[in-house]
Write a protein that holds these residues in place. Structure first.
Motif, mmCIF file in Angstrom:
data_model
loop_
_atom_site.group_PDB
_atom_site.id
_atom_site.type_symbol
_atom_site.label_atom_id
_atom_site.label_comp_id
_atom_site.label_asym_id
_atom_site.label_seq_id
_atom_site.Cartn_x
_atom_site.Cartn_y
_atom_site.Cartn_z
ATOM 1 N N ARG A 87 0.833 -1.209 0.000
ATOM 2 C CA ARG A 87 0.000 0.000 0.000
ATOM 3 C C ARG A 87 0.870 1.262 0.000
ATOM 4 N NH1 ARG A 87 -3.122 -2.986 3.551
ATOM 5 N NH2 ARG A 87 -5.091 -3.610 2.601
ATOM 6 N N ALA A 88 1.966 1.239 0.734
ATOM 7 C CA ALA A 88 2.870 2.396 0.769
ATOM 8 C C ALA A 88 3.481 2.638 -0.617
ATOM 9 C CB ALA A 88 3.960 2.194 1.815
ATOM 10 N N TYR A 89 3.904 1.587 -1.276
ATOM 11 C CA TYR A 89 4.424 1.730 -2.647
ATOM 12 C C TYR A 89 3.338 2.274 -3.571
ATOM 13 C CZ TYR A 89 9.033 -0.502 -2.305
ATOM 14 O OH TYR A 89 10.348 -0.788 -2.019
ATOM 15 N N PHE A 90 2.133 1.707 -3.488
ATOM 16 C CA PHE A 90 1.047 2.165 -4.343
ATOM 17 C C PHE A 90 0.747 3.637 -4.093
ATOM 18 C CE2 PHE A 90 -1.377 -2.078 -5.276
ATOM 19 C CZ PHE A 90 -0.251 -2.585 -5.893
ATOM 20 N N SER A 91 0.698 4.021 -2.843
ATOM 21 C CA SER A 91 0.430 5.422 -2.497
ATOM 22 C C SER A 91 1.490 6.327 -3.095
ATOM 23 C CB SER A 91 0.385 5.573 -0.975
ATOM 24 O OG SER A 91 0.299 6.928 -0.622
ATOM 25 N N VAL A 162 3.925 -5.146 -10.766
ATOM 26 C CA VAL A 162 2.557 -4.626 -10.654
ATOM 27 C C VAL A 162 2.553 -3.120 -10.919
ATOM 28 C CG1 VAL A 162 0.650 -4.241 -9.036
ATOM 29 C CG2 VAL A 162 1.764 -6.472 -9.133
ATOM 30 N N ILE A 163 3.511 -2.416 -10.357
ATOM 31 C CA ILE A 163 3.591 -0.969 -10.595
ATOM 32 C C ILE A 163 3.875 -0.687 -12.068
ATOM 33 C CG2 ILE A 163 4.962 1.095 -10.129
ATOM 34 C CD1 ILE A 163 5.070 0.174 -7.182
ATOM 35 N N GLY A 164 4.695 -1.512 -12.689
ATOM 36 C CA GLY A 164 4.948 -1.349 -14.121
ATOM 37 C C GLY A 164 3.672 -1.456 -14.939
ATOM 38 N N LEU A 165 2.808 -2.399 -14.574
ATOM 39 C CA LEU A 165 1.521 -2.521 -15.267
ATOM 40 C C LEU A 165 0.666 -1.278 -15.042
ATOM 41 C CD1 LEU A 165 0.781 -6.272 -14.509
ATOM 42 C CD2 LEU A 165 1.388 -5.264 -16.730
ATOM 43 N N TYR A 166 0.706 -0.742 -13.835
ATOM 44 C CA TYR A 166 -0.021 0.496 -13.551
ATOM 45 C C TYR A 166 0.536 1.647 -14.386
ATOM 46 C CZ TYR A 166 -1.153 4.832 -11.131
ATOM 47 O OH TYR A 166 -1.554 6.124 -10.837
ATOM 48 N N ASN A 168 1.935 1.560 -17.171
ATOM 49 C CA ASN A 168 1.559 1.361 -18.566
ATOM 50 C C ASN A 168 0.044 1.341 -18.758
ATOM 51 O OD1 ASN A 168 4.176 1.320 -19.542
ATOM 52 N ND2 ASN A 168 4.396 -0.867 -19.173
ATOM 53 N N GLU A 169 -0.669 1.763 -17.724
ATOM 54 C CA GLU A 169 -2.133 1.907 -17.756
ATOM 55 C C GLU A 169 -2.847 0.595 -18.047
ATOM 56 O OE1 GLU A 169 -2.798 5.156 -20.470
ATOM 57 O OE2 GLU A 169 -1.942 6.613 -19.061
ATOM 58 N N GLU A 170 -2.297 -0.498 -17.521
ATOM 59 C CA GLU A 170 -2.906 -1.798 -17.736
ATOM 60 C C GLU A 170 -3.714 -2.277 -16.545
ATOM 61 O OE1 GLU A 170 -0.228 -4.676 -19.525
ATOM 62 O OE2 GLU A 170 0.915 -3.025 -20.403
ATOM 63 N N LEU A 171 -3.569 -1.617 -15.397
ATOM 64 C CA LEU A 171 -4.387 -1.947 -14.234
ATOM 65 C C LEU A 171 -4.399 -0.770 -13.268
ATOM 66 C CD1 LEU A 171 -2.230 -2.599 -11.764
ATOM 67 C CD2 LEU A 171 -2.153 -4.809 -12.829
ATOM 68 N N GLN A 172 -5.314 -0.843 -12.323
ATOM 69 C CA GLN A 172 -5.445 0.186 -11.296
ATOM 70 C C GLN A 172 -4.909 -0.352 -9.976
ATOM 71 O OE1 GLN A 172 -6.530 3.442 -11.775
ATOM 72 N NE2 GLN A 172 -6.274 2.750 -13.887
ATOM 73 N N LEU A 173 -4.326 0.526 -9.175
ATOM 74 C CA LEU A 173 -3.793 0.137 -7.873
ATOM 75 C C LEU A 173 -4.906 0.263 -6.839
ATOM 76 C CD1 LEU A 173 -0.346 1.975 -8.061
ATOM 77 C CD2 LEU A 173 -0.947 -0.341 -8.805
ATOM 78 N N TYR A 179 -4.526 -7.099 -1.834
ATOM 79 C CA TYR A 179 -4.901 -8.398 -1.273
ATOM 80 C C TYR A 179 -4.472 -9.539 -2.201
ATOM 81 C CZ TYR A 179 -7.760 -12.285 0.303
ATOM 82 O OH TYR A 179 -8.173 -13.524 0.727
ATOM 83 N N GLN A 180 -4.843 -9.447 -3.470
ATOM 84 C CA GLN A 180 -4.542 -10.514 -4.428
ATOM 85 C C GLN A 180 -3.037 -10.710 -4.596
ATOM 86 O OE1 GLN A 180 -6.532 -9.187 -7.953
ATOM 87 N NE2 GLN A 180 -8.530 -9.981 -7.300
ATOM 88 N N THR A 181 -2.309 -9.623 -4.692
ATOM 89 C CA THR A 181 -0.861 -9.694 -4.909
ATOM 90 C C THR A 181 -0.155 -10.345 -3.728
ATOM 91 O OG1 THR A 181 -0.944 -7.708 -6.305
ATOM 92 C CG2 THR A 181 1.210 -8.328 -5.402
#
Length: 191
Positions: A87-91, A162-166, A168-173, A179-181
């Motif tokens: 969550r800290a990384y995502f934030s 996961v952040i790389g996918l975010y 590249n606009e392929e998923l939302q954080l 939870y899934q990760t």
């Protein structure tokens, strides 16, 4: 006050340009033109392009570490700790997207490149934080013992993927993604 504005403007313009085109592809002239200052101004504050990068990384990586460090404290619940770290990384990446993209680009550039050499100490700190979590968790989970370095590297790899996918606009954080990760990662550890 104007001088501090010049310094900040140089850092901000460098971040935008390094993020957009990569550290190695951006010249001093381009940075100073974007900041609306002269080369001597850049050299006054940073001595060199590398000095500018070092100051930028100190500022930006310091912000990232300020978010991660408090979350990387193991208190008996590994899943919760890993979720808090993620969550800290995502934030951070949601509020400092350019910075994280720039850091990833430098981290995955050639080891002999100046950008990679500059980012390496900050990446090592992140790895050490995660490694310490797994070392502490090994007290409760014997199967982690002696594997902390690999698990830290694997978890940081998952975070960056996961952040790389975010980026590249392929998923939302989202919290669901947290939870899934974490649960998918943990399944790999305990299976």
């Amino acid at each position: 006050m104007l001088s501090m504005d010049n310094r900040q403007r140089l850092l901000d313009c460098a971040l935008k340009l390094f993020n957009l085109r990569g550290y190695d592809a951006v010249g001093v002239r381009e940075v100073v033109e974007a900041a609306g200052v002269t080369k001597p101004t850049l050299y006054h504050y940073f001595d060199s392009k590398r000095g500018l990068l070092d100051a930028l990384l100190q500022r930006e990586a310091g912000r990232l570490l300020a978010e991660i460090v408090p979350c990387a404290v193991y208190q008996g619940d590994l899943v919760l700790t890993l979720e808090n770290i993620l969550r800290a990384y995502f934030s951070f990446v949601q509020t400092h997207t350019e910075c994280y993209r720039m850091q990833l680009g430098m981290y995955f550039s050639a080891p002999e490149s100046e950008g990679n050499q500059a980012i390496r100490p900050y990446a090592a700190i992140q790895h050490q934080l995660l490694e310490e979590v797994f070392i502490q968790a090994a007290e409760n989970h014997g199967n982690l013992r002696g594997r902390h370095a690999r698990y830290a590297a694997a978890y940081l790899g998952v975070i960056n993927a996961v952040i790389g996918l975010y980026l590249n606009e392929e998923l939302q954080l989202t919290d669901e993604l947290v939870y899934q990760t974490v649960h998918q990662f943990m399944h790999g550890i305990f299976s």
